[in-house]
Design an enzyme around this catalytic site. Structure first.
Site, PDB file in Angstrom:
ATOM      1  CG  HIS C  50      -4.338  -1.268  14.923  1.00 15.07           C
ATOM      2  ND1 HIS C  50      -4.804  -2.486  14.496  1.00 15.07           N
ATOM      3  CD2 HIS C  50      -4.144  -0.527  13.809  1.00 15.07           C
ATOM      4  CE1 HIS C  50      -4.911  -2.474  13.187  1.00 15.07           C
ATOM      5  NE2 HIS C  50      -4.506  -1.300  12.739  1.00 15.07           N
ATOM      6  CG  HIS C  96      -9.305  -4.341   7.703  1.00 11.60           C
ATOM      7  ND1 HIS C  96     -10.022  -3.563   6.861  1.00 11.60           N
ATOM      8  CD2 HIS C  96      -8.404  -3.517   8.268  1.00 11.60           C
ATOM      9  CE1 HIS C  96      -9.577  -2.318   6.902  1.00 11.60           C
ATOM     10  NE2 HIS C  96      -8.592  -2.268   7.744  1.00 11.60           N
TER      11      HIS C  96
END
Ligand SMILES: Nc1ncnc2c1ncn2[C@@H]1O[C@H](COP(=O)(O)OP(=O)(O)O)[C@@H](O)[C@H]1O
Ligand SMILES: [Mg+2]
Lengths: 80, 229, 758, 80
Positions: C50, C96
């Site tokens: 990430h 998200h």
């Protein structure tokens, strides 16, 4: 220190839009006996005990926490 | 004529009001911080849209205790002109400067769309340039826009012609279908007894240029400019 | 424990944080000792996929601007696209996904918040938000719950923060049932000479933490985003971050005012990996170091450890590097807005980030090793086994529908095609009074105040095409985005991408990822819309299935004169309906409307026949680009009155949407040498339905000739029904009001069906 | 018929954005002793007594009234 719980509810004669949604959703979940559902606020305050706390809290409600035109309220104080 | 646009923390329609006054009416306009207590020199105060204090607790419920509110009260007592739009309307009601209150839309959802409203009072400082019965197309954008007042207040508002705007259909009928949020009597905007404080949920400041799809808000701003002080 | 006599960390512990043994050994090598517990935590998040892009970085180098940035001055928070007049648009999209599958409302909300911080951190004022969403079918209560909560969360945050949401897209497919996709996009406006950078320059300058207090929320969120979702995800619920749009609203105003003061040397938002990421990245970029004391970080909870403070992902926080003698001036600005701002340290010259807790040194790491030197891996790529069979599926067996009217209505009522008003009505679309074209047309159009210019903005991706061919599918996403812009009168100038894929450690998953990026990189260059920013979200899968490869493309277009924009609805009775298409134009050869058409990957196959197969439509980028040229010319010259691209659902759906939006019917005739279903519903690329006044047909003809594209007169606008005849047989005849109610009520109907249940 | 009161509060470790604003607003009104303020929900439901009402209400809370990711709850039942 005192812990104050304030319960704020929409006046019963007013349509509670959130309550309506909750009631419908409960019925959709299969709870058929629901007569009414209303969504209010539950406000918890921790505050130094001024010695005059009942009066203070009532004033806080009228000045800020509650709109007296549209809402009812009650509160409890747990002195600690 | 000098306009003031009040900025509360969380206001975001302040810029829209500012640009509309400056660019469309050509009047002078300044931002006023909500902690200010001096309104001297201003002729007209706008409480803009947005979400003061995040609309937390109740929309307008926190901003009503800002220092500027007392100043506005005095300003209006002295005959100054005040308009609240969207969040500004909510604040004026919370502060008791206008009758009634705004509750959560009966749909329980935020709604943003262009609506039609009918001008029911064209003698106020906020509608003198509109025609009575004129249908305006204005955007709404709110979660807490359901106007409510008790029936005594409603009777007074109706009797005194203090309903400024009413949600209606294309032909000006105030039908249930045309009511986007469940407001009592389809009321979208009101004025105070003296006629110098107004509040409305639709956003005239967002409908002031052809490029924005409607110029129907201009008559409201222009009414404020041209009404006698 | 002092930092010099550290003990080895148990493999079990660092593995739980997501590090493998080789990575741990690399940390030991870099530090020349074993790391402290806080240090392992910092490395584990910064080296996660990430934050560290350890698997995707080699592939992302295919993007030209990315490559140039990495090899040069480094990446910034968002990319800036020049729009002339000294102005730029900062633009970015971000995912998200994983948090939204667990806690949809707050995660969608914080998704917008994080996105906006990337924008205003650069000194740009946010002007618009968009979103790209994927859910499982709305027949499932859980999917309805996710959809409802995500929309509510996006609205809650966006409306209160004061940024209009002007566009987006939503699709519903089985593959997203366990793993919905929530991508938020934001745009900001900036003067080129006022750009702020994420750099910690100037030894001795003060380091401030600004915004909300730090709590225990979201610790290891970045690591969580770098694994597949499984039963354990439920137990990771402590990762929930709560958004505070009110604080973000004042943070925007205060930050922009602070940057304008000229005393802010550098500034970086805190997203994933919070203080760790922002301190390391700003130091690494400036070639400096930093000394901070976690005791000076205001916390929301008591007794937080340095580890927790360094890894917290509490929202609405920024790191600001301020001229050392101007700290009072800067904190005064934040104070006026009611935003806490506290000095936590200072810039050093040694390239190290030193983290103290009072007098105790708890971490001391080379900034660059965390920020830039995440290990990267070249993963194996292998074509997925499913692909050949699906691509070679024999579509000639597919029968014609019994009733074309019913087929059309069924497709219009398919939630992926149906009106999304239920969703976008919950977003303030007109705040800031720049919105010229709101949701419901092609691209959104905003005016740029103080100029005659406008921008178009859109986000697009058909994941099903990408599933059937990631290279072509990704190129179509780019082409469709640029086409939507062209239909609005805007010329594409830049793009941002959100790469939503499955597990890259599976060779077939990695192959999809690699092929899609290859397609994107090529197409974005070709359409002069370079990728200026983006985001990668991998591991979007459950034990049952992976999501379709979904590279969402956000694209910006420019209108020199915003008055000359165009919308999708038919405007007036008697206007002529014309299909402009990218078929190569050869003198004397008139190609029928659907000769090259295929139904592969279409909504028709899915909705009417339950088939997801075939190849996605062919895309010839040269032809596509000529279509955009013709559209821009025709719209700019005032010849074209309405334009709507043929995409999902095919020609019949495009026509229906233009009728519905205009509240007026149309009478259309097609000739076809294929089955009528293909003529109506094939999703052939590079086609646009326009309407023009009859007198202007000649002008339109000149334009299409000049751009060497095909135009076919389809019929006329008028009446209150849409009729379509194929080869002189009328097979569609539906009232506009019926089309409208089918299309408009589909999603509200589904959502009301049985309420929601979590 | 039973009257059910459900009290829903945000988990204590989570940021309560509303509570923070309420606390600051009380302080602005001059109440200086406020240590903490949190805003929760107070839901009132009137429902036919199924005989199994405790279990039903608990289920309603978990399925609909409460977001278990972010909220805690308790309830009282007044059987009528
Ligand atoms: N989640 C969303 N948020 C805001 N706008 C949306 C959203 N989903 C769809 N829209 C808007 O609805 C319109 C139609 O969407 P879509 O059917 O995806 O368009 P297209 O014709 O480009 O395929 C567009 O204007 C789009 O911006
Ligand atoms: Mg689309």
């Amino acid at each position: 220190m005192a812990k104050v719980n304030v319960y704020v509810t929409l006046k019963p004669e007013l349509l509670d839009a959130q309550g309506k949604v909750v009631k419908a959703a409960l019925e959709n979940l299969g709870y058929n006996g629901v007569q009414d559902a209303r969504v209010g606020k539950f406000i918890e305050i921790v505050i130094a005990d001024s010695g005059n706390i009942e009066k203070d809290v009532d004033e806080m409600c009228r000045k800020l926490l509650v709109n007296p035109n549209t809402e009812d309220y009650r509160f409890e104080i747990e002195k600690g | 004529m000098k306009f003031g646009v009040v900025r509360f923390p969380g206001s975001s329609g302040d810029k829209d009001a500012y640009f509309a006054v400056r660019d469309v009416t050509g009047q002078s306009v300044e931002y006023i911080w909500h902690e200010s207590t001096d309104l001297s020199g201003f002729d007209c105060i706008i409480l803009p849209g947005g979400a003061s204090y995040g609309d937390y607790l109740r929309a307008g419920g926190v901003a009503k205790n800002s220092p500027i509110i007392d100043a506005i009260r005095k300003f209006a007592d002295g005959g100054g002109r005040v308009i609240g739009i969207g969040n500004g309307f909510q604040i004026l009601c919370e502060a008791g400067l206008l009758p009634g209150d705004l509750l959560m839309n009966n749909t329980a959802r935020f709604r943003c769309l262009p609506v039609k409203v009918r001008v029911d009072n064209n003698t106020s400082d906020f509608s003198g340039k509109c025609c009575k019965g004129q249908v305006l197309s204005l955007p709404i954008a709110h979660l807490t826009g359901r106007y409510y007042c008790d029936s005594d207040t409603l009777n007074v508002l109706e009797k005194d012609g203090r309903v400024l705007l009413r949600y209606c259909d294309e032909s000006g009928n105030a039908t249930e279908q045309a009511n986007p949020n469940g407001s009592v009597g389809n009321i979208a905007g009101v004025v105070n007894e003296r006629g110098n404080i107004a509040g409305m949920m639709p956003h005239p400041e967002r409908a002031v240029e052809d490029i924005l799809g409607s110029t129907d808000g201009v008559c409201i701003l222009q009414s404020m400019v041209e009404a006698r002080l | 424990m002092s930092i010099t006599d550290t003990k080895p960390i148990e493999p079990k512990e660092y593995k739980e944080m997501g590090l493998n043994e080789a990575e741990y050994n690399e940390i030991v090598r870099v530090l020349g000792r074993h790391p402290t517990y806080t240090e392992v935590g910092m490395y584990s998040v910064m080296w996660s996929e990430h934050c560290g892009y350890k698997y995707s970085r080699p592939i992302l180098r295919l993007f030209k601007k990315y490559r140039e940035a990495i090899d040069g001055a480094g990446l910034e928070n968002a990319g800036i696209i020049d729009i002339g007049d000294g102005l730029g648009v900062a633009m970015k999209i971000e995912s998200h996904n994983h948090p939204s599958a667990v806690e949809p409302f707050q995660s969608a909300a914080t998704g917008i918040g994080g996105m906006l911080r990337d924008i205003f951190t650069m000194g740009a004022r946010p002007i618009a938000a968009l979103n790209s969403l994927r859910f499982g079918p709305l027949d499932e209560p859980r999917n309805r719950y996710l959809f409802e909560q995500v929309i509510a969360g996006l609205g809650y945050y966006g409306n209160a923060v004061g940024v209009p949401t002007v566009g987006g897209e939503v699709y519903f497919e089985e593959c997203y049932s366990g793993n919905c996709l929530v991508n938020a996009m934001a745009l900001g406006l900036i003067r080129h000479d006022e750009v702020a950078y994420a750099r910690a320059d100037g030894v001795g300058n003060s380091v401030l933490i600004v915004g909300s207090y730090t709590g225990r929320d979201g610790i290891h969120g970045a690591t969580f985003a770098s694994v597949e979702l499984n039963e354990e995800s439920e137990s990771k619920k402590s990762n929930v971050q709560m958004g505070d749009p009110f604080v973000e609203n004042v943070l925007i105003e205060a930050t922009l005012e602070a940057i304008a003061s000229g005393f802010v040397v550098g500034i970086q938002d805190m997203g994933a990996a919070g203080i760790t990421c922002s301190t390391c990245e700003t130091s690494a970029k400036a070639g400096t170091g930093m000394r901070i004391d976690v005791k000076n970080v205001p916390t929301r909870e008591e007794c937080m450890t340095p580890y927790e403070i360094m890894l917290s992902e509490s929202q609405e926080r920024m790191l600001a590097i301020v001229q050392k003698d101007k700290v009072d001036e800067v904190t005064a600005i934040f104070k006026k807005w009611g935003v806490p701002a506290n000095v936590i340290g200072e810039v050093t010259d040694d390239g190290l980030v030193h983290v103290y807790e009072g007098d105790d040194l708890v971490a001391q790491v080379p900034a660059k090793s965390l920020a830039d030197d995440a290990p990267t891996y070249q993963l194996e790529a292998k074509e997925p086994a499913y692909l050949a069979a699906l691509q070679n599926y024999d579509l000639s067996q597919v029968s014609e529908p019994a009733d074309y009217n019913e087929a059309l209505l069924a497709i219009l009522a398919s939630p992926s095609i149906a009106s999304k008003q239920w969703a976008y009505e919950q977003f303030d679309q007109t705040l800031l009074t720049n919105t010229v074209v709101a949701p419901g047309s092609n691209a959104a159009v905003l005016r740029i105040r103080g100029t005659n210019k406008g921008i178009g903005v859109v986000v697009d991706c058909n994941g099903r095409y990408c599933y059937l061919d990631p290279f072509v599918g990704a190129q179509i996403a780019v082409a469709e985005a640029a086409r939507n812009l062209a239909c609005s009168g805007a010329k594409a100038v830049g793009a941002t991408d959100c790469l939503n894929f499955g597990n890259p450690e599976r060779p077939d998953g990695f192959w999809q990822f690699k092929r899609a990026v290859e397609g994107l990189a090529e197409a974005c260059e070709f359409f002069d819309a370079p990728i200026v920013s983006g985001n990668v979200s991998l591991y979007n899968e459950t034990p049952e299935m992976a999501v379709y490869p979904t590279p969402a493309i956000g694209m910006l277009g420019l209108l020199d004169d915003v008055e000359k924009h165009c919308t999708s609805e038919f405007k007036a009775e008697g206007d002529v309906v014309v299909l402009i298409s990218g078929v190569r134009f050869d003198e004397g050869e008139k190609l029928p409307v659907c000769e090259r058409e295929s139904l592969g990957g279409s909504e028709y196959l899915k909705v009417i026949h339950g088939i997801v197969a075939g190849r996605p439509p062919v895309l010839d980028m040269e032809q596509e680009k000529r279509v955009h040229g013709a559209l821009l010319k025709g719209i700019g010259d005032g010849v074209i009155k309405s334009a709507h691209d043929c995409a999902d659902g095919g020609l019949a759906v495009t026509l229906a949407e233009s009728c519905i939006a205009g509240g007026i019917g149309a009478d259309v005739k097609l000739s076809a040498n294929c089955g009528p279903s293909a003529a109506l519903f094939a999703e052939t690329q590079s086609r646009v339905v326009v309407s023009v006044e009859a007198e202007k047909l000649g002008l339109l003809r000149e334009i299409v000739d000049a751009y060497r594209v095909e135009s076919t007169i389809l019929g006329t606008v008028g009446g209150d029904a849409m009729t379509i005849a194929v080869n002189d047989v009328e097979i569609i005849n539906v009232g506009v009001s019926e089309l409208d109610s089918c299309w408009r009520n589909a999603i509200p109907g589904k959502m009301a069906e049985t309420g929601v249940e979590c």
